[in-house]
Write a protein that holds these residues in place. Structure first.
Motif, PDB file in Angstrom:
ATOM      1  N   SER A   1      16.035  34.187 -21.783  1.00 58.56           N
ATOM      2  CA  SER A   1      16.312  34.651 -20.423  1.00 58.56           C
ATOM      3  C   SER A   1      16.687  33.489 -19.519  1.00 58.56           C
ATOM      4  N   THR A   2      17.679  33.700 -18.688  1.00 57.81           N
ATOM      5  CA  THR A   2      18.119  32.665 -17.742  1.00 57.81           C
ATOM      6  C   THR A   2      18.008  33.156 -16.306  1.00 57.81           C
ATOM      7  N   ASN A   3      17.285  34.253 -16.092  1.00 63.61           N
ATOM      8  CA  ASN A   3      17.105  34.758 -14.732  1.00 63.61           C
ATOM      9  C   ASN A   3      15.928  34.069 -14.057  1.00 63.61           C
ATOM     10  N   TYR A   4      16.009  33.912 -12.745  1.00 61.24           N
ATOM     11  CA  TYR A   4      14.895  33.369 -11.972  1.00 61.24           C
ATOM     12  C   TYR A   4      15.039  33.830 -10.527  1.00 61.24           C
ATOM     13  N   ARG A   5      13.987  33.696  -9.772  1.00 57.26           N
ATOM     14  CA  ARG A   5      13.987  34.071  -8.362  1.00 57.26           C
ATOM     15  C   ARG A   5      13.500  32.893  -7.534  1.00 57.26           C
ATOM     16  N   LEU A   6      14.287  32.568  -6.507  1.00 58.19           N
ATOM     17  CA  LEU A   6      13.926  31.510  -5.561  1.00 58.19           C
ATOM     18  C   LEU A   6      13.483  32.171  -4.263  1.00 58.19           C
TER      19      LEU A   6
ATOM     20  N   LYS B   1      11.753  35.531   2.195  1.00 56.23           N
ATOM     21  CA  LYS B   1      13.089  35.870   1.721  1.00 56.23           C
ATOM     22  C   LYS B   1      13.229  35.338   0.302  1.00 56.23           C
ATOM     23  N   SER B   2      13.910  36.108  -0.538  1.00 56.92           N
ATOM     24  CA  SER B   2      14.112  35.664  -1.912  1.00 56.92           C
ATOM     25  C   SER B   2      15.513  36.027  -2.383  1.00 56.92           C
ATOM     26  N   ILE B   3      16.026  35.243  -3.316  1.00 59.18           N
ATOM     27  CA  ILE B   3      17.336  35.494  -3.922  1.00 59.18           C
ATOM     28  C   ILE B   3      17.160  35.429  -5.430  1.00 59.18           C
TER      29      ILE B   3
ATOM     30  N   SER C   1      23.138  39.920 -18.451  1.00 56.82           N
ATOM     31  CA  SER C   1      23.213  41.145 -17.654  1.00 56.82           C
ATOM     32  C   SER C   1      24.683  41.412 -17.341  1.00 56.82           C
ATOM     33  N   PHE C   2      25.298  42.333 -18.073  1.00 49.09           N
ATOM     34  CA  PHE C   2      26.755  42.446 -18.059  1.00 49.09           C
ATOM     35  C   PHE C   2      27.315  42.914 -16.720  1.00 49.09           C
ATOM     36  N   SER C   3      26.568  43.689 -15.943  1.00 43.41           N
ATOM     37  CA  SER C   3      27.147  44.258 -14.726  1.00 43.41           C
ATOM     38  C   SER C   3      26.829  43.452 -13.472  1.00 43.41           C
ATOM     39  N   SER C   4      25.771  42.658 -13.483  1.00 41.56           N
ATOM     40  CA  SER C   4      25.361  41.997 -12.243  1.00 41.56           C
ATOM     41  C   SER C   4      25.360  40.467 -12.333  1.00 41.56           C
ATOM     42  N   TYR C   5      25.705  39.904 -13.490  1.00 48.07           N
ATOM     43  CA  TYR C   5      25.617  38.447 -13.619  1.00 48.07           C
ATOM     44  C   TYR C   5      26.801  37.741 -12.964  1.00 48.07           C
ATOM     45  N   PHE C   6      26.521  36.743 -12.203  1.00 47.37           N
ATOM     46  CA  PHE C   6      27.447  35.676 -11.849  1.00 47.37           C
ATOM     47  C   PHE C   6      26.582  34.474 -11.524  1.00 47.37           C
ATOM     48  N   HIS C   7      27.140  33.293 -11.677  1.00 49.20           N
ATOM     49  CA  HIS C   7      26.361  32.082 -11.491  1.00 49.20           C
ATOM     50  C   HIS C   7      26.221  31.775 -10.003  1.00 49.20           C
ATOM     51  N   ARG C   8      25.001  31.762  -9.501  1.00 54.55           N
ATOM     52  CA  ARG C   8      24.751  31.420  -8.098  1.00 54.55           C
ATOM     53  C   ARG C   8      24.602  29.909  -7.976  1.00 54.55           C
ATOM     54  N   GLU C   9      25.698  29.258  -7.725  1.00 47.10           N
ATOM     55  CA  GLU C   9      25.648  27.810  -7.539  1.00 47.10           C
ATOM     56  C   GLU C   9      25.028  27.458  -6.190  1.00 47.10           C
ATOM     57  N   HIS C  10      25.154  28.383  -5.222  1.00 42.90           N
ATOM     58  CA  HIS C  10      24.587  28.180  -3.892  1.00 42.90           C
ATOM     59  C   HIS C  10      23.699  29.375  -3.551  1.00 42.90           C
ATOM     60  N   MET C  11      22.670  29.142  -2.745  1.00 38.70           N
ATOM     61  CA  MET C  11      21.847  30.212  -2.186  1.00 38.70           C
ATOM     62  C   MET C  11      21.599  29.906  -0.714  1.00 38.70           C
ATOM     63  N   LEU C  12      21.899  30.882   0.148  1.00 36.26           N
ATOM     64  CA  LEU C  12      21.726  30.715   1.587  1.00 36.26           C
ATOM     65  C   LEU C  12      20.714  31.743   2.082  1.00 36.26           C
ATOM     66  N   PHE C  13      19.639  31.250   2.695  1.00 39.50           N
ATOM     67  CA  PHE C  13      18.570  32.106   3.206  1.00 39.50           C
ATOM     68  C   PHE C  13      18.640  32.169   4.729  1.00 39.50           C
ATOM     69  N   ASN C  14      18.694  33.378   5.276  1.00 42.76           N
ATOM     70  CA  ASN C  14      18.590  33.564   6.721  1.00 42.76           C
ATOM     71  C   ASN C  14      17.112  33.737   7.067  1.00 42.76           C
ATOM     72  N   MET C  15      16.557  32.779   7.816  1.00 41.16           N
ATOM     73  CA  MET C  15      15.132  32.798   8.134  1.00 41.16           C
ATOM     74  C   MET C  15      14.841  33.446   9.483  1.00 41.16           C
ATOM     75  N   GLY C  16      15.893  33.949  10.146  1.00 37.94           N
ATOM     76  CA  GLY C  16      15.681  34.713  11.364  1.00 37.94           C
ATOM     77  C   GLY C  16      15.637  33.878  12.631  1.00 37.94           C
ATOM     78  N   HIS C  17      15.246  34.534  13.708  1.00 37.92           N
ATOM     79  CA  HIS C  17      15.237  33.934  15.049  1.00 37.92           C
ATOM     80  C   HIS C  17      13.879  33.296  15.328  1.00 37.92           C
ATOM     81  N   VAL C  18      13.914  32.133  15.987  1.00 41.79           N
ATOM     82  CA  VAL C  18      12.685  31.429  16.355  1.00 41.79           C
ATOM     83  C   VAL C  18      12.539  31.461  17.873  1.00 41.79           C
ATOM     84  N   ALA C  19      11.465  32.092  18.344  1.00 44.31           N
ATOM     85  CA  ALA C  19      11.169  32.133  19.780  1.00 44.31           C
ATOM     86  C   ALA C  19      10.275  30.957  20.155  1.00 44.31           C
TER      87      ALA C  19
END
Length: 466
Positions: free
Chosen positions: A284-289, A298-300, A307-325
């Motif tokens: 297996s080569t799947n993982y969650r960050l 937040k997780s990606i 996984s033939f239908s959903s695989y592509f290599h995520r070379e980058h991951m961008l997390f939106n952490m929301g608004h800071v008051a």
């Protein structure tokens, strides 16, 4: 051949029905209940949505609503989510360009576009329906309008913003796609506010106001510590994770810079290999960050390469952490990797994008003043009028397709691809009467060929009779 078919049937039976074959059927819902689940996915929130006639809008969800896919189609609600065969490739390009966290080729705009404020505004998302426990994931400016319950007495909310952009509006500032792509993903999203993005060839030929983009996005300094409180130096092509759910800590050097900002964390140059890689085994080569600031997680997910239908290599991951008051106390985040293995990582970037309720209101008001006054709105035809201050572009949130054609004041115009994946049309200074029409590409040719085939099917018979 018969033996191969029998082996295939036996293998499928074991996969679907036996515990040692993953017992896939055990995860299925009882027969006859799918329609009820589709009906209740928004807890009947669609019944609270206003009928605004010729003022169309969209309904969204949050990053926590991974189960919402094609249900909007079933409910006849204009939503963002699409799945598999109903996905438009141009929308996939748009989502990939701004690096949405939940992006998949087969589900490009799922999970509420990761709660991205500007992206939701751009796509005309006036309302968001989600479970009540997801309220903290609402993008900045969305306020709870109704509290709902589904048929299992679970709590839901309907949230609204006054700052979503209209379905179609005129804009004069243009940015070529090449210059747009030189920006980082957060800057690209911010560029949509005051600009229309055009393909370079189109940008060169149209007499538009050329934009100069001064990025409002700040990049913040930080330090990363491993689970032994030792600094981590990047880039690092060999981070060995020996145990599940290993944690790192990202500490901001100037956390006060986040106040009144949305902030994002981007991981660049990611790669993964099993600890003891073998060419002879299916590993297996799947993982969650995952990333949490103590308020929300937040997780990606990097899907398995098999996984033939959903695989592509995520070379980058961008997390939106929301608004800071100003009342929020955020100075660090926990980064968690769920699977042991050998990870590569080139860099981590922390971005801060200014947020102002007054500015969002001003921008929305400006765009509503320039909105297309729609007279007819149907699945394959839109008619309306708009005034242009100069040579401008009518920007819509209609996914681009070669089937769209346009007329302006009775004159045929090309339907342009704008903002990476949406339909637009060039306008003349003054009043413009717009008609947008959709026809399935090659439909008439297909009908003609089908008719010809039917005719030819009878020719040999008649020749034989003669």
């Amino acid at each position: 051949m018969l033996g191969i078919i029998m082996i295939n049937m036996a293998a499928n039976a074991m996969y679907y029905y036996y515990p040692f074959g993953m017992d896939a059927m055990d995860g299925s819902i009882p027969y006859g209940t799918a329609e009820e689940e589709y009906q209740q996915v928004l807890a009947d929130g669609q019944d609270y949505l206003p009928d605004r006639g010729m003022d169309p809008y969209r309904v969204g969800v949050t990053s926590q609503d991974n189960h919402v896919r094609n249900q909007f189609l079933y409910l006849d609600v204009m939503g963002l989510n699409s799945y598999l065969s109903v996905t438009n490739g141009n929308i996939t390009d748009f989502a990939r360009t701004i690096e949405t966290a939940g992006f998949q080729v087969i589900q490009p705009l799922r999970n509420g576009v990761d709660d991205r404020r500007i992206a939701n505004h751009l796509l005309g998302v006036d309302y968001i329906i989600t479970e009540a426990e997801n309220e903290s994931f609402l993008p900045f400016g969305y306020e709870v309008l109704e509290e709902l319950k589904n048929n299992q007495n679970e709590d839901y909310i309907l949230a609204e913003t006054p700052n979503a952009y209209p379905f179609a509006y005129a804009i004069g500032n243009a940015l070529p796609e090449q210059a747009f792509l030189e920006l980082n993903a957060v800057e690209r999203e911010a560029a949509f506010v005051e600009n229309v993005i055009l393909e370079d060839s189109v940008f060169q030929t149209l007499p538009l106001e050329k934009s100069f983009v001064e990025s409002p996005v700040k990049e913040l300094d930080y330090e990363v510590m491993d689970d032994g409180s030792e600094p981590v130096s990047l880039p690092d092509s060999d981070i060995r994770i020996q145990k599940e759910h290993t944690e790192f800590t990202l500490i901001l050097e100037e956390p006060e810079e986040l106040i009144d900002h949305e902030w994002f964390i981007r991981f660049e140059g990611l790669d993964y290999h099993p600890l003891d890689e073998s060419p002879w085994l299916r590993q297996s080569t799947n993982y969650r960050l995952s990333v949490t600031d103590g308020q929300q997680v937040k997780s990606i997910y990097q899907s398995d390469k098999y996984s033939f239908s959903s695989y592509f290599h995520r070379e980058h991951m961008l997390f939106n952490m929301g608004h800071v008051a100003e009342t929020d106390d955020i100075d660090q985040v926990q980064i968690t990797v769920d699977r042991p293995g050998v990870y590569s990582l080139d860099d981590i970037s922390v971005y801060a994008l200014p947020v102002s309720a007054q500015e969002d209101e001003r921008i929305a008001d400006e765009k509503n003043e320039r909105a297309l006054d729609i007279d007819l709105f149907s699945n394959d035809r839109i008619e309306g009028n708009v005034d242009a201050d100069a040579n401008e572009i009518l920007v819509t949130s209609i996914p681009f397709s070669a089937g769209w054609s346009a007329t302006v004041n009775g004159e045929q115009r090309d339907a342009l691809k704008t903002n990476v994946g949406f339909v637009g049309v060039s306008l003349d200074e003054g009043e413009n009467s717009i008609e947008l029409t959709y026809r399935t590409p090659y439909l008439l040719l297909g009908l003609a060929l089908s008719l010809l085939g039917i005719i030819l099917a009878f020719v040999p018979k008649k020749i034989g009779q003669n």
